[in-house]
Design a protein around this motif. Sequence first.
Motif, PDB file in Angstrom:
ATOM      1  N   VAL A 146      39.525  31.285  -5.797  1.00 50.02           N
ATOM      2  CA  VAL A 146      38.761  31.592  -4.587  1.00 50.02           C
ATOM      3  C   VAL A 146      39.671  32.124  -3.489  1.00 50.02           C
ATOM      4  CG1 VAL A 146      37.422  30.540  -2.734  1.00 50.02           C
ATOM      5  CG2 VAL A 146      36.885  29.994  -5.111  1.00 50.02           C
ATOM      6  N   LEU A 147      40.815  31.518  -3.295  1.00 53.06           N
ATOM      7  CA  LEU A 147      41.740  31.994  -2.263  1.00 53.06           C
ATOM      8  C   LEU A 147      42.274  33.377  -2.608  1.00 53.06           C
ATOM      9  CD1 LEU A 147      43.746  28.755  -1.390  1.00 53.06           C
ATOM     10  CD2 LEU A 147      41.739  29.716  -0.254  1.00 53.06           C
ATOM     11  N   ASP A 148      42.499  33.637  -3.878  1.00 48.40           N
ATOM     12  CA  ASP A 148      42.923  34.966  -4.321  1.00 48.40           C
ATOM     13  C   ASP A 148      41.849  35.998  -3.985  1.00 48.40           C
ATOM     14  OD1 ASP A 148      44.924  36.574  -5.619  1.00 48.40           O
ATOM     15  OD2 ASP A 148      43.605  36.708  -7.359  1.00 48.40           O
ATOM     16  N   ALA A 149      40.579  35.628  -4.198  1.00 45.85           N
ATOM     17  CA  ALA A 149      39.478  36.533  -3.863  1.00 45.85           C
ATOM     18  C   ALA A 149      39.439  36.820  -2.371  1.00 45.85           C
ATOM     19  CB  ALA A 149      38.150  35.925  -4.322  1.00 45.85           C
ATOM     20  N   ALA A 150      39.649  35.799  -1.546  1.00 49.07           N
ATOM     21  CA  ALA A 150      39.653  36.007  -0.101  1.00 49.07           C
ATOM     22  C   ALA A 150      40.781  36.939   0.317  1.00 49.07           C
ATOM     23  CB  ALA A 150      39.774  34.665   0.616  1.00 49.07           C
ATOM     24  N   ARG A 151      41.932  36.799  -0.332  1.00 52.51           N
ATOM     25  CA  ARG A 151      43.045  37.705  -0.017  1.00 52.51           C
ATOM     26  C   ARG A 151      42.705  39.151  -0.372  1.00 52.51           C
ATOM     27  NH1 ARG A 151      45.847  33.549  -2.968  1.00 52.51           N
ATOM     28  NH2 ARG A 151      46.715  32.012  -1.534  1.00 52.51           N
ATOM     29  N   TRP A 152      42.081  39.354  -1.528  1.00 59.04           N
ATOM     30  CA  TRP A 152      41.691  40.708  -1.915  1.00 59.04           C
ATOM     31  C   TRP A 152      40.703  41.293  -0.910  1.00 59.04           C
ATOM     32  CZ3 TRP A 152      44.538  43.505  -4.785  1.00 59.04           C
ATOM     33  CH2 TRP A 152      45.221  42.998  -5.889  1.00 59.04           C
ATOM     34  N   LEU A 153      39.739  40.478  -0.451  1.00 56.78           N
ATOM     35  CA  LEU A 153      38.798  40.983   0.550  1.00 56.78           C
ATOM     36  C   LEU A 153      39.537  41.364   1.824  1.00 56.78           C
ATOM     37  CD1 LEU A 153      35.918  41.598   1.493  1.00 56.78           C
ATOM     38  CD2 LEU A 153      35.788  39.238   2.323  1.00 56.78           C
ATOM     39  N   GLY A 154      40.463  40.507   2.266  1.00 58.92           N
ATOM     40  CA  GLY A 154      41.224  40.821   3.478  1.00 58.92           C
ATOM     41  C   GLY A 154      41.999  42.118   3.356  1.00 58.92           C
ATOM     42  N   ARG A 155      42.589  42.360   2.198  1.00 59.06           N
ATOM     43  CA  ARG A 155      43.332  43.612   1.989  1.00 59.06           C
ATOM     44  C   ARG A 155      42.388  44.819   2.020  1.00 59.06           C
ATOM     45  NH1 ARG A 155      46.512  40.721  -2.949  1.00 59.06           N
ATOM     46  NH2 ARG A 155      47.549  39.176  -1.626  1.00 59.06           N
ATOM     47  N   ALA A 156      41.200  44.648   1.447  1.00 58.26           N
ATOM     48  CA  ALA A 156      40.219  45.731   1.491  1.00 58.26           C
ATOM     49  C   ALA A 156      39.799  46.022   2.936  1.00 58.26           C
ATOM     50  CB  ALA A 156      39.005  45.373   0.651  1.00 58.26           C
ATOM     51  N   LEU A 157      39.625  44.975   3.728  1.00 57.76           N
ATOM     52  CA  LEU A 157      39.248  45.174   5.138  1.00 57.76           C
ATOM     53  C   LEU A 157      40.387  45.819   5.919  1.00 57.76           C
ATOM     54  CD1 LEU A 157      37.172  41.987   6.044  1.00 57.76           C
ATOM     55  CD2 LEU A 157      36.487  44.080   4.842  1.00 57.76           C
ATOM     56  N   TYR A 158      41.615  45.480   5.571  1.00 58.21           N
ATOM     57  CA  TYR A 158      42.748  46.182   6.195  1.00 58.21           C
ATOM     58  C   TYR A 158      42.690  47.675   5.862  1.00 58.21           C
ATOM     59  CZ  TYR A 158      47.203  48.356   6.818  1.00 58.21           C
ATOM     60  OH  TYR A 158      48.174  49.265   7.179  1.00 58.21           O
ATOM     61  N   ASN A 159      42.452  47.998   4.583  1.00 55.60           N
ATOM     62  CA  ASN A 159      42.382  49.408   4.184  1.00 55.60           C
ATOM     63  C   ASN A 159      41.315  50.149   4.972  1.00 55.60           C
ATOM     64  OD1 ASN A 159      44.377  49.018   2.272  1.00 55.60           O
ATOM     65  ND2 ASN A 159      42.960  48.762   0.561  1.00 55.60           N
ATOM     66  N   ILE A 160      40.166  49.517   5.164  1.00 55.79           N
ATOM     67  CA  ILE A 160      39.082  50.161   5.906  1.00 55.79           C
ATOM     68  C   ILE A 160      39.456  50.300   7.381  1.00 55.79           C
ATOM     69  CG2 ILE A 160      36.696  49.863   6.673  1.00 55.79           C
ATOM     70  CD1 ILE A 160      36.149  48.636   3.897  1.00 55.79           C
ATOM     71  N   THR A 161      40.132  49.296   7.923  1.00 52.55           N
ATOM     72  CA  THR A 161      40.610  49.385   9.301  1.00 52.55           C
ATOM     73  C   THR A 161      41.555  50.572   9.461  1.00 52.55           C
ATOM     74  OG1 THR A 161      40.435  46.988   9.580  1.00 52.55           O
ATOM     75  CG2 THR A 161      41.847  48.163  11.131  1.00 52.55           C
ATOM     76  N   ALA A 162      42.480  50.724   8.511  1.00 49.00           N
ATOM     77  CA  ALA A 162      43.429  51.837   8.565  1.00 49.00           C
ATOM     78  C   ALA A 162      42.724  53.182   8.433  1.00 49.00           C
ATOM     79  CB  ALA A 162      44.475  51.678   7.464  1.00 49.00           C
TER      80      ALA A 162
END
Length: 327
Positions: A231-247
């Motif tokens: 579950v924590l790994d999944a949350a990290r992947w979501l956070g990285r995806a949101l960073y990509n969208i922010t960029a």
Amino acid sequence: MQNEFFGAIDIGGTKVAAMVAGRDGPLARVTEPTAKTGSPRALPEQVLRLLNAACVQAGVDMDQVRAVGVASAGPFVQHDTGLHLVTPNICGGLAGDGRLPNDWKSIPLEPVLRERFSELAIENDCVAALVAERSLGAVVDEPDCVYVTWSTGVGFGLCVNGQILRGKHGNAGHGGHMLMSEVRDTLCGCGNRGDLESLISGANLGGRAGGGMAQLYADAEAGDEAARELVLDAARWLGRALYNITALLDTRVFVIGGSVWNHHGHWLRPLVQEEIENRLPALTAGVRILPAGLGPLVADLGAISLVLPQEYVTHWRATRPWAELQA
């Protein structure tokens, strides 16, 4: 206009909901599991049946429904007769791995619905949710924001400079199918390996855990080490995806909904936020994460927002008539 009624359909990988509403708010809502057997017409025919059931419950003749808004999991493909759904969590013929009880490769959603309704608006469920959140919810009139759903599938609705992005077939925002990892052998229902949805969606993550999504998250919250790491790994992947969208979009606010986030966002949010904030402050400073202001009804209200007259939207914003349904 006082006697006009409007229909709303929310199509997801797990459930379908139908709602009928008038000027003063929603009148009735019915829901059942998404049809996934029979012919490809089974799903749109289910939609019509559920909308009729909502009308009966509300004491409204379906002939009085002026227009219908549909918020549906995508992607969409444009045919001569209208939009078809090509949804990995519904169409079993896409991945061909036997996880779904059908071999559908597309669903004739618009052609079947237009047999009954001429005024019809169909949007990706995340786009519809974004419309609702900007009309009635957490980011009213915010020009730079993204709606995120983390549920059976994963998707985004994108707004830049006040303009909602749709793309050539209404598929803008299908970030769940962004390729995130070449070393992961995780399979998405679309056939991709290593995309965001394969890594974190309720359907895929729960399937990998063996006991389903609800059990996985219950075990994680209870302290089971293996479940918690998934579950924590999944949350990290979501956070990285949101960073990509922010960029990519220089966005200001993420509004997150969907069953996974609605139930578990309270303890996963700091980890997701950290993945954004720890990278390139010039782009990420001040970026916020908010829960969907409309809660579990965000897709239903998104669907109705697609066809509701502005007069009704203004009235609903002031009176919040959906609160009774939320309760």
